[in-house]
Structure formats: structure tokens, C-alpha cells
Scaffold this motif. Structure first.
Motif: not given
Ligand SMILES: Cc1ncc(COP(=O)(O)O)c(C=O)c1O
Length: 371
Positions: A64-76
């Protein structure tokens, strides 16, 4: 007669000889991290799910974390997830600096409520996590339609639902990412931690491959991005490859066990989950709702009956998520489920006699018995 919550030897034991042959080959070849054994399993699993890519990682949480990172999820960014699930779901979001926005679940499927989810979308929402909790499919078609309308990515949390399908299509192929866990007690379990991301998009698959390997791809020295060490080990992949051939049969056995429980609890104070016999529920957990749950738990312990309590605390009541500012009462269904839910033995290998024993032990607490 004592009944264990789960007997893993029933699903692993008969693979022992074949698996040790695979291990012998692995020792000879010396490739233990990623490599051809992992690649073979990734391809095999992606084919099974009916999607183009499978990328092995080292846990469901990392998937899940890598998927969120790959989708460009970050602060904000805000990411929606259910208030009634395993805490690591919100961890993965928070670790990337994004804000987990909790949404209540449905009392029937225990899964995220699609209407409430839609009402929670803001201009900052970038993704949502659809957890197919306990192996019950959530309203995945509706969720994907809403997500498309608002250009939000869908992460399917597949930890409990490997092998489940809706209208003949496997879960894990609906969203942009399917996040699987191969923790030993899952419908497809290894002998340690393991996970995998499914995706239909080549670029997303490549991002996950880079992220899992310290931000680099292949043996080259350069790191294109800040990554993680989250690779699947060959010792897990070799067993998972073998066990994949039993997954459907094991899930059907879970369905048959659920059918029997549904019959045995009919007319009793035990509220059973919806019974589905089309694999849209694979009953990784068989979770019923009961009055006086904690007293029943003591009674079952005395009788030697295994059980699990998932989850005694809804996400917003964990000290780790106090900073999100939710108060008690914010998610009434999740709060109610956390007081009444108890999971009974259901895993393959369980005998009908044992299911009767479990049901009788539960019913005797309420002064009833299996008729
Ligand atoms: C719904 C759900 N998602 C994700 C996870 C984490 O999976 P893993 O233990 O493979 O990291 C869990 C753990 O139990 C879970 O229940």
C-alpha cells in the motif's frame, strides 16, 4: 474438543516435499532476493488476477505504501480510508506525510460506505483505499466510478481477499493498484511476510519496481528516486507459486464453512455476515456480531475454542491517530463493530464436526444449542 483458530499445516503441509526440492535448487543457484523465482511468481499471480503486472514486495503494508508513493501521494494530500480496519492502512498514508481521512463503514459488509466516501472527497483528495475487509468485496464498481469522476486513484487493499471476484472479475484488478499481503494466515499465505502490487499500468509497475529496490532499477549504480528496501524473497515466492494452485479450492472450502455457520446460527442472537456463494466473499475471517462479545471471548477461551478480535479499536481511537482530531462518536458503525465483532475458525482443513463444536460453544453462552 479444542478447536484452534487456524491450522496452517492443513494448507502448507502437503507442499513440504515439493517445496524442499525448490529450496535445494535455490541453494544451488544462490538467488534469494528477487530473481527468477520471484519473477515467475509475479507473472503467475498477475495472470491469476487477470492483470498485466505483479510486483513482489515484502508486506501488505509496503504494497500500500509503495502504491501511494507511486501515485505521487505526499504532504498536502488527503487519502480516504475506512475507520474500521487494521491500523497499518492509515500508517502507510501518514508515513508519506499525507492525511488519512477516515470514513465510516457499512454495518452489513463491514467495508467502507461508498456514499459516505463520496461525501468526504475534497479538492485535496488524491486517493482512496478500498479495503475488502475480512474477504468481503466492497462496493468496488461504485467506488471506481466515483474515483473516476473526481480523478482520484483507487488502492484496493487485498490483504484479506486474494482470490475473491465480483461478476467473474478478480478483485485487485479494479483499482489502479491492488495491494496484496501473503502473511501466513491469509487466503494465500507464505511462511513469513510477503506482499505484491498488481497494476494494469506499465509506468506504475516500473515505479513500484524502482521504489522497492532503493529507488533504482536493475544492477546499475544510479538511484533515480528515494526508495525503500521492500523486496520479495525467493523462499516466499517459491512456496506461494506452489500454493497458488490450491487458492480457489481453499476459498471454496471457506465458502462451504461459512454456509454451515450461517445455517447453524440461524434464529440465534449471533448476527452472521452476508452469505455469498460466488466468491465475492472469501471469508479470510468469519466475523460475526454478538452481544456481550468480551464475555463470550472468555467463555470460548475456557472451552478451548480459538477466535480473533478484529478490530477492538477503530482507527480514530488509537493514540497514534489522535492528532487527526476525531472524537468518540465520529464513526458510529465502526465503533459499534469494534465492540461486537468476533472472528471464528473458518480456515481450510476445519472439519464439519469442529464447526458444530464452535457453533455450539458460542450458542451455549446464550443458553442455546445447535438444533
Ligand atoms: C486490512 C489490512 N490491510 C493491510 C494489512 C497489513 O498487511 P501486512 O501484515 O502484510 O503488512 C493488514 C494486517 O493485518 C490488514 O488487516
Amino acid at each position: 474438543m479444542a478447536v484452534p483458530y487456524v491450522n496452517l499445516n492443513a494448507v502448507n503441509g502437503h507442499f513440504f516435499d515439493e517445496y524442499t526440492e525448490e529450496l535445494k535448487k535455490m541453494f544451488d543457484e544462490g538467488q534469494f532476493v528477487l530473481g527468477p523465482v520471484v519473477q515467475k511468481f509475479e507473472e503467475q499471480f498477475a495472470r491469476y488476477v487477470g492483470i498485466k503486472h505483479g510486483v513482489g514486495v515484502n508486506s501488505g503494508t509496503d504494497a500500500l505504501m509503495l502504491s501511494l508513493a507511486a501515485a505521487g501521494i505526499g504532504p498536502e494530500d488527503e487519502v480516504l480510508c475506512p475507520a474500521f480496519t487494521f491500523g497499518r492502512c492509515a500508517d502507510a498514508i501518514a508515513r508519506l506525510g499525507a492525511t488519512p481521512v477516515l470514513v465510516d463503514v457499512r454495518p452489513d459488509t463491514y467495508c467502507i460506505d461508498a456514499d459516505l466516501m463520496m461525501a468526504s472527497i475534497t479538492s485535496r483528495t488524491k486517493a482512496l483505499v478500498a479495503v475488502h475487509l475480512f474477504g468481503n468485496a466492497c462496493e468496488i464498481d461504485r467506488i471506481c466510478t466515483v474515483a473516476r469522476t473526481y480523478s482520484v486513484a483507487v488502492m484496493e487493499d487485498m490483504r484479506h481477499a486474494a482470490g475473491a471476484r465480483v461478476n467473474g472479475r478478480r478483485l485487485g484488478s479494479f483499482g489502479q493498484f491492488g495491494c496484496f499481503s501473503f502473511y501466513p494466515t491469509r487466503t494465500l499465505g507464505g511462511i513469513g511476510d510477503g506482499g505484491l502490487v498488481t497494476t494494469g499500468d506499465e509506468k506504475n509497475a516500473e515505479s513500484i519496481r524502482r521504489l522497492r529496490e532503493h529507488g533504482r532499477l536493475g544492477g546499475k549504480g544510479e538511484h533515480d528516486m528515494v526508495g525503500y528496501n521492500s523486496r520479495l524473497d525467493a523462499i516466499q515466492a517459491a512456496l506461494l507459486s506452489l500454493k497458488l494452485q490450491d487458492l480457489d479450492e481453499n476459498n471454496w472450502e471457506r465458502v462451504e464453512n461459512a454456509r454451515l455457520y450461517t445455517q447453524l446460527f440461524k434464529g440465534s442472537p449471533v448476527q452472521t455476515p452476508p452469505f455469498k456463494d460466488d466468491l465475492s466473499a472469501v471469508y479470510n475471517m468469519y466475523t460475526v456480531l454478538v452481544p456481550e462479545r468480551d464475555k463470550l471471548a472468555v467463555h470460548l477461551t475456557e472451552k478451548g475454542i480459538g477466535f480473533g478480535i478484529y478490530y477492538p479499536t477503530p482507527l480514530h481511537m488509537h493514540p497514534a491517530f489522535e492528532y487527526l482530531g476525531y472524537k468518540q462518536g465520529a464513526f458510529p458503525v465502526s465503533e459499534d463493530l469494534s465492540k461486537r465483532a468476533i472472528s471464528l475458525p473458518i480456515a481450510p482443513g476445519l472439519k464439519k464436526k469442529q464447526i458444530n463444536e464452535v457453533a455450539n460453544a458460542v450458542l451455549s453462552f446464550y443458553g442455546a444449542s445447535v438444533s
